[in-house]
Enzyme design. Sequence first.
Site, PDB file in Angstrom:
ATOM      1  N   GLY A 170      46.023  17.807 -53.818  1.00 48.11           N
ATOM      2  CA  GLY A 170      46.601  18.086 -55.138  1.00 48.11           C
ATOM      3  C   GLY A 170      48.083  18.339 -54.954  1.00 48.11           C
ATOM      4  O   GLY A 170      48.478  19.074 -54.043  1.00 48.11           O
TER       5      GLY A 170
ATOM      6  N   GLY B 102      45.303  13.507 -43.757  1.00 48.13           N
ATOM      7  CA  GLY B 102      45.091  14.613 -44.704  1.00 48.13           C
ATOM      8  C   GLY B 102      46.435  15.115 -45.195  1.00 48.13           C
ATOM      9  O   GLY B 102      47.363  15.293 -44.397  1.00 48.13           O
TER      10      GLY B 102
ATOM     11  N   ASP C  90      40.512  16.217 -51.951  1.00 49.05           N
ATOM     12  CA  ASP C  90      40.793  14.799 -51.656  1.00 49.05           C
ATOM     13  C   ASP C  90      39.639  14.193 -50.860  1.00 49.05           C
ATOM     14  O   ASP C  90      39.308  14.677 -49.766  1.00 49.05           O
ATOM     15  CB  ASP C  90      42.069  14.671 -50.812  1.00 49.05           C
ATOM     16  CG  ASP C  90      43.333  14.984 -51.602  1.00 49.05           C
ATOM     17  OD1 ASP C  90      43.242  15.255 -52.815  1.00 49.05           O
ATOM     18  OD2 ASP C  90      44.422  14.951 -50.983  1.00 49.05           O
TER      19      ASP C  90
ATOM     20  N   ASP D 190      55.115  15.546 -51.267  1.00 49.99           N
ATOM     21  CA  ASP D 190      54.907  16.962 -51.592  1.00 49.99           C
ATOM     22  C   ASP D 190      55.560  17.856 -50.537  1.00 49.99           C
ATOM     23  O   ASP D 190      56.111  18.912 -50.855  1.00 49.99           O
ATOM     24  CB  ASP D 190      53.403  17.275 -51.670  1.00 49.99           C
ATOM     25  CG  ASP D 190      52.718  16.444 -52.736  1.00 49.99           C
ATOM     26  OD1 ASP D 190      53.361  16.157 -53.756  1.00 49.99           O
ATOM     27  OD2 ASP D 190      51.551  16.079 -52.532  1.00 49.99           O
TER      28      ASP D 190
ATOM     29  N   GLY E  27      60.353   6.737 -49.568  1.00 53.93           N
ATOM     30  CA  GLY E  27      59.501   6.566 -48.395  1.00 53.93           C
ATOM     31  C   GLY E  27      60.307   6.808 -47.129  1.00 53.93           C
ATOM     32  O   GLY E  27      60.973   7.839 -46.987  1.00 53.93           O
TER      33      GLY E  27
ATOM     34  N   ASP F 104      49.467   8.841 -41.841  1.00 51.09           N
ATOM     35  CA  ASP F 104      49.024   9.008 -43.237  1.00 51.09           C
ATOM     36  C   ASP F 104      50.193   9.587 -44.027  1.00 51.09           C
ATOM     37  O   ASP F 104      50.633  10.703 -43.752  1.00 51.09           O
ATOM     38  CB  ASP F 104      47.807   9.951 -43.260  1.00 51.09           C
ATOM     39  CG  ASP F 104      47.297  10.233 -44.661  1.00 51.09           C
ATOM     40  OD1 ASP F 104      47.757   9.561 -45.613  1.00 51.09           O
ATOM     41  OD2 ASP F 104      46.446  11.120 -44.808  1.00 51.09           O
TER      42      ASP F 104
ATOM     43  N   ASN G  94      49.564  21.119 -52.452  1.00 47.01           N
ATOM     44  CA  ASN G  94      50.296  20.587 -51.288  1.00 47.01           C
ATOM     45  C   ASN G  94      51.714  21.161 -51.232  1.00 47.01           C
ATOM     46  O   ASN G  94      52.214  21.548 -50.169  1.00 47.01           O
ATOM     47  CB  ASN G  94      50.387  19.063 -51.356  1.00 47.01           C
ATOM     48  CG  ASN G  94      49.033  18.370 -51.219  1.00 47.01           C
ATOM     49  OD1 ASN G  94      48.061  18.999 -50.804  1.00 47.01           O
ATOM     50  ND2 ASN G  94      48.968  17.100 -51.574  1.00 47.01           N
TER      51      ASN G  94
ATOM     52  N   GLY H 292      50.251  20.065 -56.555  1.00 46.85           N
ATOM     53  CA  GLY H 292      50.670  21.469 -56.654  1.00 46.85           C
ATOM     54  C   GLY H 292      50.321  22.244 -55.396  1.00 46.85           C
ATOM     55  O   GLY H 292      51.178  22.902 -54.786  1.00 46.85           O
TER      56      GLY H 292
ATOM     57  N   GLU I 255      50.595  16.529 -62.687  1.00 44.51           N
ATOM     58  CA  GLU I 255      49.121  16.425 -62.716  1.00 44.51           C
ATOM     59  C   GLU I 255      48.506  17.490 -63.616  1.00 44.51           C
ATOM     60  O   GLU I 255      47.294  17.682 -63.593  1.00 44.51           O
ATOM     61  CB  GLU I 255      48.549  16.528 -61.296  1.00 44.51           C
ATOM     62  CG  GLU I 255      48.809  15.262 -60.487  1.00 44.51           C
ATOM     63  CD  GLU I 255      48.225  15.299 -59.078  1.00 44.51           C
ATOM     64  OE1 GLU I 255      47.946  14.218 -58.542  1.00 44.51           O
ATOM     65  OE2 GLU I 255      48.080  16.394 -58.506  1.00 44.51           O
TER      66      GLU I 255
END
Length: 284
Positions: A40, A262, A14, A227, A196, A221, A44, A42, A135
């Site tokens: 990603g 992150g 990322d 995930d 959310g 963030d 994560n 997966g 993905e």
Amino acid sequence: MTPRIAVIGSINADLVVQMPKLPGRGETVTSSEPFWFPGGKGANQAVAAARMGGQVTMYGAVGQDSPGEMCLAALQESNVNVSAIAKVTSATSTALVMVEHSGENQIVVTDGANQHVSFDSAAVALAQAVVVQFEIPEEVLIQAGKASTGIFCVNAAPVRKMSNELAQLIDVLIVNEIEFAQLGKPERGLVIVTAGANEVIAYQDGKIVAKCTPPKVEAIDTVGAGDTFVGAFIVAFADGGDIATSLHRACAASALSTLKLGAQSGMPTAAQVDKFLQTYVQKT
Ligand code: RIB
């Protein structure tokens, strides 16, 4: 018991930039210094599940490059088994992640190694839960569903049309409210709809069976929060937790994950979630 979880999915490097406001069409904006993070959906979800106490094996693909090394190291640091991850000739997939100061984000994921994910069906069949996301190619998702002998959990993100063949294989579908609407509000099996910071709703065969409002936190963030929810939910559920209890832990883990920049940085351990839930209940 430690549930065995197989995550079959994407691994991305990322590239994260923060800015006061996301750019509109045709607009150029300036950002803070860029950061590289492992990501990603997966990877994560594999990290989230491992930190929450799962025995996790990741099936995915990276390139023979330094972004791939960064992603593998992050998985290993969280005790994810990376022995089945292929190193292919394509570059490691990259996600361009723009985060607005309000927490809103926009992400573009590039093609690359994620298009070459493969796995051994006999190994995957040993897992109590198999987790996939959108993905990676559809045919891999269908193979995963056929190989799974336990709970087959699909996180339909980023959303795209889902084949009937895949839909019939799913035991647990986890989506956000936009994905839920775009998939035509599926009514079969256990469907969990996140929103959310708002209430999460679980439907069993179209009927509401549990709800959970995520704890309120000052998010920095939100990338990777969904995930974290998936990873935390599947560990609790595969461990024999009921739907309401598993939702409760997943909501707490997901809220905590938003406290650092992150996708994987803020993902909590099971002990951190336990402590947070005790403190949070005392305060309210
Ligand atoms: O869900 C968050 C993830 O989406 C990011 O880590 C990015 O890699 C994209 O796949």
